[in-house]
Design a protein around this motif. Sequence first.
Motif, PDB file in Angstrom:
ATOM      1  N   MET A  15      36.755  40.427  41.347  1.00 24.90           N
ATOM      2  CA  MET A  15      37.550  39.455  42.073  1.00 24.90           C
ATOM      3  C   MET A  15      38.814  40.164  42.565  1.00 24.90           C
ATOM      4  N   LEU A  16      39.213  39.820  43.766  1.00 22.72           N
ATOM      5  CA  LEU A  16      40.449  40.361  44.323  1.00 22.72           C
ATOM      6  C   LEU A  16      41.442  39.226  44.513  1.00 22.72           C
ATOM      7  N   ILE A  17      42.611  39.371  43.896  1.00 20.72           N
ATOM      8  CA  ILE A  17      43.704  38.423  44.071  1.00 20.72           C
ATOM      9  C   ILE A  17      44.662  39.033  45.084  1.00 20.72           C
ATOM     10  N   VAL A  18      44.945  38.305  46.142  1.00 23.90           N
ATOM     11  CA  VAL A  18      45.858  38.788  47.175  1.00 23.90           C
ATOM     12  C   VAL A  18      47.066  37.867  47.180  1.00 23.90           C
ATOM     13  N   ASP A  19      48.188  38.385  46.674  1.00 27.05           N
ATOM     14  CA  ASP A  19      49.407  37.578  46.563  1.00 27.05           C
ATOM     15  C   ASP A  19      50.588  38.523  46.425  1.00 27.05           C
ATOM     16  N   ASP A  20      51.642  38.254  47.181  1.00 20.90           N
ATOM     17  CA  ASP A  20      52.826  39.110  47.109  1.00 20.90           C
ATOM     18  C   ASP A  20      53.628  38.892  45.823  1.00 20.90           C
ATOM     19  N   ASP A  21      53.292  37.879  45.045  1.00 19.52           N
ATOM     20  CA  ASP A  21      53.958  37.606  43.775  1.00 19.52           C
ATOM     21  C   ASP A  21      53.085  38.155  42.640  1.00 19.52           C
ATOM     22  N   PRO A  22      53.503  39.253  41.995  1.00 17.56           N
ATOM     23  CA  PRO A  22      52.677  39.830  40.928  1.00 17.56           C
ATOM     24  C   PRO A  22      52.485  38.887  39.745  1.00 17.56           C
ATOM     25  N   ASN A  23      53.354  37.899  39.595  1.00 18.87           N
ATOM     26  CA  ASN A  23      53.182  36.931  38.508  1.00 18.87           C
ATOM     27  C   ASN A  23      51.910  36.114  38.680  1.00 18.87           C
ATOM     28  N   GLU A  24      51.528  35.823  39.917  1.00 14.42           N
ATOM     29  CA  GLU A  24      50.297  35.071  40.150  1.00 14.42           C
ATOM     30  C   GLU A  24      49.089  35.835  39.604  1.00 14.42           C
ATOM     31  N   ALA A  25      49.064  37.132  39.868  1.00  9.33           N
ATOM     32  CA  ALA A  25      47.963  37.947  39.352  1.00  9.33           C
ATOM     33  C   ALA A  25      47.986  37.966  37.826  1.00  9.33           C
ATOM     34  N   LEU A  26      49.157  38.055  37.250  1.00  9.02           N
ATOM     35  CA  LEU A  26      49.291  38.049  35.794  1.00  9.02           C
ATOM     36  C   LEU A  26      48.800  36.731  35.200  1.00  9.02           C
ATOM     37  N   PHE A  27      49.215  35.611  35.792  1.00  9.52           N
ATOM     38  CA  PHE A  27      48.775  34.296  35.306  1.00  9.52           C
ATOM     39  C   PHE A  27      47.251  34.187  35.362  1.00  9.52           C
ATOM     40  N   LEU A  28      46.665  34.638  36.467  1.00  3.82           N
ATOM     41  CA  LEU A  28      45.211  34.557  36.618  1.00  3.82           C
ATOM     42  C   LEU A  28      44.485  35.500  35.663  1.00  3.82           C
ATOM     43  N   ARG A  29      44.998  36.717  35.517  1.00  2.00           N
ATOM     44  CA  ARG A  29      44.392  37.652  34.559  1.00  2.00           C
ATOM     45  C   ARG A  29      44.393  37.052  33.154  1.00  2.00           C
ATOM     46  N   ASN A  30      45.524  36.474  32.763  1.00  2.00           N
ATOM     47  CA  ASN A  30      45.615  35.860  31.441  1.00  2.00           C
ATOM     48  C   ASN A  30      44.644  34.691  31.302  1.00  2.00           C
ATOM     49  N   ALA A  31      44.524  33.897  32.344  1.00  2.00           N
ATOM     50  CA  ALA A  31      43.631  32.735  32.299  1.00  2.00           C
ATOM     51  C   ALA A  31      42.173  33.168  32.180  1.00  2.00           C
ATOM     52  N   PHE A  32      41.807  34.250  32.860  1.00  2.00           N
ATOM     53  CA  PHE A  32      40.431  34.720  32.813  1.00  2.00           C
ATOM     54  C   PHE A  32      40.140  35.567  31.574  1.00  2.00           C
ATOM     55  N   SER A  33      41.155  36.146  30.952  1.00  2.00           N
ATOM     56  CA  SER A  33      40.921  37.088  29.854  1.00  2.00           C
ATOM     57  C   SER A  33      40.170  36.449  28.691  1.00  2.00           C
ATOM     58  N   GLY A  34      40.454  35.204  28.386  1.00  2.00           N
ATOM     59  CA  GLY A  34      39.759  34.540  27.301  1.00  2.00           C
ATOM     60  C   GLY A  34      38.389  34.034  27.694  1.00  2.00           C
ATOM     61  N   ARG A  35      38.112  33.976  28.977  1.00  2.00           N
ATOM     62  CA  ARG A  35      36.851  33.394  29.451  1.00  2.00           C
ATOM     63  C   ARG A  35      35.892  34.453  29.968  1.00  2.00           C
ATOM     64  N   ALA A  36      36.374  35.275  30.841  1.00  2.00           N
ATOM     65  CA  ALA A  36      35.479  36.187  31.556  1.00  2.00           C
ATOM     66  C   ALA A  36      35.982  37.624  31.418  1.00  2.00           C
ATOM     67  N   GLY A  37      35.876  38.157  30.197  1.00  2.00           N
ATOM     68  CA  GLY A  37      36.303  39.533  29.972  1.00  2.00           C
ATOM     69  C   GLY A  37      35.503  40.532  30.787  1.00  2.00           C
ATOM     70  N   TRP A  38      34.332  40.141  31.230  1.00  2.00           N
ATOM     71  CA  TRP A  38      33.463  40.993  32.031  1.00  2.00           C
ATOM     72  C   TRP A  38      33.927  41.100  33.479  1.00  2.00           C
ATOM     73  N   LEU A  39      34.840  40.217  33.890  1.00  2.00           N
ATOM     74  CA  LEU A  39      35.243  40.140  35.287  1.00  2.00           C
ATOM     75  C   LEU A  39      36.292  41.197  35.611  1.00  2.00           C
ATOM     76  N   ASP A  40      36.013  42.004  36.616  1.00  2.00           N
ATOM     77  CA  ASP A  40      36.959  43.016  37.087  1.00  2.00           C
ATOM     78  C   ASP A  40      37.910  42.336  38.071  1.00  2.00           C
ATOM     79  N   ILE A  41      39.183  42.249  37.702  1.00  2.00           N
ATOM     80  CA  ILE A  41      40.174  41.601  38.558  1.00  2.00           C
ATOM     81  C   ILE A  41      41.094  42.666  39.132  1.00  2.00           C
ATOM     82  N   ARG A  42      41.117  42.714  40.459  1.00  2.00           N
ATOM     83  CA  ARG A  42      42.027  43.621  41.162  1.00  2.00           C
ATOM     84  C   ARG A  42      43.103  42.778  41.843  1.00  2.00           C
TER      85      ARG A  42
END
Length: 127
Positions: free
Chosen positions: A1-28
Amino acid sequence: MLIVDDDPNEALFLRNAFSGRAGWLDIRHAESGEAALDEIARAIPDLVLLDINMPGMDGYDVLDRIRGGKATQGLPTLMFSSSEREDDIERSYRAHANAYVVKPRSSDGYRQLAENIERFWYETARV
């Protein structure tokens, strides 16, 4: 998955949200439209979460380039914005976004979003 956002906090929030669910998901993460197109050229992701309001190339410009590319025209792309304005939503769908998602306002909201994305885009939908 690619997150495109000029706010790095958005990517952090999404990474944290997915970390407990989809550890297999590569998030860029790409912090600009130009960086997003570079990331996509390197390796086409399964899904793009694309912010609208970014300096320089905005989300609509990126979506236009994605839809205009032969290899990327069918790339699932979700507009991911804090805007709830009808004209932003309508413009996104006219530009052929696959969905329009309003950014959550809480960590629970991000966890629910991650669950919904995983369930629909990775388990239910076929692309």
